[in-house]
Design a protein around this motif. Structure first.
Motif, PDB file in Angstrom:
ATOM      1  N   LEU A 142       0.809  -1.207   0.000  1.00  9.46           N
ATOM      2  CA  LEU A 142       0.000   0.000   0.000  1.00  9.46           C
ATOM      3  C   LEU A 142       0.848   1.265   0.000  1.00  9.46           C
ATOM      4  N   GLU A 143       2.078   1.155   0.467  1.00  6.03           N
ATOM      5  CA  GLU A 143       2.966   2.319   0.424  1.00  6.03           C
ATOM      6  C   GLU A 143       3.197   2.758  -1.017  1.00  6.03           C
ATOM      7  N   GLU A 144       3.452   1.798  -1.882  1.00  7.95           N
ATOM      8  CA  GLU A 144       3.706   2.125  -3.283  1.00  7.95           C
ATOM      9  C   GLU A 144       2.446   2.668  -3.968  1.00  7.95           C
ATOM     10  N   VAL A 145       1.288   2.087  -3.627  1.00  5.22           N
ATOM     11  CA  VAL A 145       0.031   2.560  -4.202  1.00  5.22           C
ATOM     12  C   VAL A 145      -0.225   4.009  -3.786  1.00  5.22           C
ATOM     13  N   ALA A 146      -0.092   4.277  -2.476  1.00  3.76           N
ATOM     14  CA  ALA A 146      -0.369   5.617  -1.955  1.00  3.76           C
ATOM     15  C   ALA A 146       0.625   6.644  -2.490  1.00  3.76           C
ATOM     16  N   LYS A 147       1.888   6.271  -2.580  1.00  7.94           N
ATOM     17  CA  LYS A 147       2.894   7.199  -3.082  1.00  7.94           C
ATOM     18  C   LYS A 147       2.560   7.661  -4.498  1.00  7.94           C
ATOM     19  N   GLY A 148       2.002   6.768  -5.290  1.00  7.83           N
ATOM     20  CA  GLY A 148       1.610   7.125  -6.643  1.00  7.83           C
ATOM     21  C   GLY A 148       0.530   8.202  -6.643  1.00  7.83           C
ATOM     22  N   PHE A 149      -0.415   8.100  -5.706  1.00  7.35           N
ATOM     23  CA  PHE A 149      -1.461   9.109  -5.588  1.00  7.35           C
ATOM     24  C   PHE A 149      -0.900  10.418  -5.038  1.00  7.35           C
ATOM     25  N   PHE A 150      -0.064  10.333  -4.013  1.00  7.12           N
ATOM     26  CA  PHE A 150       0.483  11.536  -3.391  1.00  7.12           C
ATOM     27  C   PHE A 150       1.322  12.347  -4.384  1.00  7.12           C
ATOM     28  N   ALA A 151       2.002  11.638  -5.266  1.00  9.09           N
ATOM     29  CA  ALA A 151       2.873  12.309  -6.235  1.00  9.09           C
ATOM     30  C   ALA A 151       2.084  13.175  -7.216  1.00  9.09           C
ATOM     31  N   LYS A 152       0.793  12.917  -7.353  1.00  2.92           N
ATOM     32  CA  LYS A 152      -0.038  13.666  -8.290  1.00  2.92           C
ATOM     33  C   LYS A 152      -0.642  14.923  -7.661  1.00  2.92           C
ATOM     34  N   SER A 153      -0.364  15.144  -6.380  1.00  4.33           N
ATOM     35  CA  SER A 153      -0.903  16.312  -5.682  1.00  4.33           C
ATOM     36  C   SER A 153       0.234  17.164  -5.131  1.00  4.33           C
ATOM     37  N   PRO A 154       0.121  18.490  -5.210  1.00  5.09           N
ATOM     38  CA  PRO A 154       1.155  19.358  -4.640  1.00  5.09           C
ATOM     39  C   PRO A 154       1.244  19.236  -3.119  1.00  5.09           C
ATOM     40  N   CYS A 155       0.179  18.695  -2.510  1.00  2.00           N
ATOM     41  CA  CYS A 155       0.166  18.523  -1.047  1.00  2.00           C
ATOM     42  C   CYS A 155       0.794  17.203  -0.625  1.00  2.00           C
ATOM     43  N   GLY A 156       1.084  16.341  -1.592  1.00  2.70           N
ATOM     44  CA  GLY A 156       1.649  15.034  -1.275  1.00  2.70           C
ATOM     45  C   GLY A 156       2.992  15.115  -0.583  1.00  2.70           C
TER      46      GLY A 156
END
Length: 270
Positions: A142-156
């Protein structure tokens, strides 16, 4: 996808509706029952419709989580256990959580139980530029999944992920003298009491801080004394424990599956 129903009373009404149809109950009674169901369901829909909506990044995260093939990931040995999209906090509770973080003027948020990162990103969006979210997760996948989402947001960039056993990680954070203004607990329910005690006893909760527990109603199992669901019983155990803490100010809000907000009395009655 089947419609998710968090209110067990509505589920019971659907059962009664089916029985009425089978027994050929008077049509006026059946219509009245259908109207009652429609009205009960409309409340949640209405509340969501007039509340602030999610950002584009959060909407995309939710959509992709709902579409993610978690069953296949488990079969392929990528995840430690079977995962389900229902674990996600979702947009309505995410907005409520954002309100708590924002009203608290928080700068440091701790999350116990990340999943794909919806609530972590929701919190990050309402933090100041120097604010941080530390989110704990036991499954490396889930770390890899979440990191992919966070990378698409400036708040990530405000979010850091800690992988491992939650209690052990909490103790490590305490050794690092970390403190948090808001602590959101949404992990394994049999660990809720342990996580609460650890956060309080190791001084991880900052002065004036707020603890938020998700799934405090557990599909009605917390208050339906007929329930024998093991997870619901753990949630009920946690709720009763928190109720017994005379040093805590608490309010259980019936939003979605229940959100339990807890603060130290010394921080409330100044």
């Amino acid at each position: 996808m089947a419609k998710e129903i968090c209110d067990p009373a509505i589920s019971e009404l659907y059962k009664i509706k089916e029985l009425c149809a089978e027994k050929c109950v008077d049509a006026d009674i059946q219509k009245a029952l259908s109207d009652a169901i429609t009205l009960a369901e409309a409340r949640d829909t209405y509340c969501q419709s007039i509340s602030s909506g999610p950002s584009e990044a959060l909407a995309a995260l939710q959509r992709q989580t709902l579409e993610y093939p978690f069953d296949q990931a488990y079969k392929d040995g990528k995840t430690k256990k079977k995962l389900n999209h229902r674990i996600m906090s979702g947009k309505f509770e995410g907005t409520f959580l954002q309100s708590i973080v924002s009203m608290s003027k928080a700068k440091r948020v701790l999350e116990i139980g990340m999943f794909t990162g919806y609530s972590a990103l929701a919190c990050a969006e309402v933090l100041p530029e120097d604010g941080t979210v530390t989110t704990l997760e036991f499954d490396p996948f889930l770390e890899e999944v979440a990191k992919g989402f966070f990378a698409k947001s400036p708040c990530g960039k405000k979010i850091s992920i800690r992988i491992g056993d939650a209690k052990e990680t909490l103790l490590k954070l305490a050794e690092e003298k970390a403190q948090y203004d808001v602590v959101f607990i949404d992990a394994n329910k049999d660990g809720y009491v342990t996580y609460f005690k650890t956060v309080i006893e190791t001084n991880l909760l900052a002065k004036g801080g707020t603890l938020v527990f998700d799934n405090a109603l557990m599909n009605g199992g917390a208050y339906d004394m007929r329930s024998t669901n093991k997870i619901a019983l753990e949630v009920r155990k946690c709720n009763e424990y928190l109720k017994s803490r005379n040093d805590m100010f608490r309010v259980l809000v019936p939003i979605r599956d229940g959100t339990f907000i807890v603060r130290r009395k010394e921080d409330v009655f100044l």
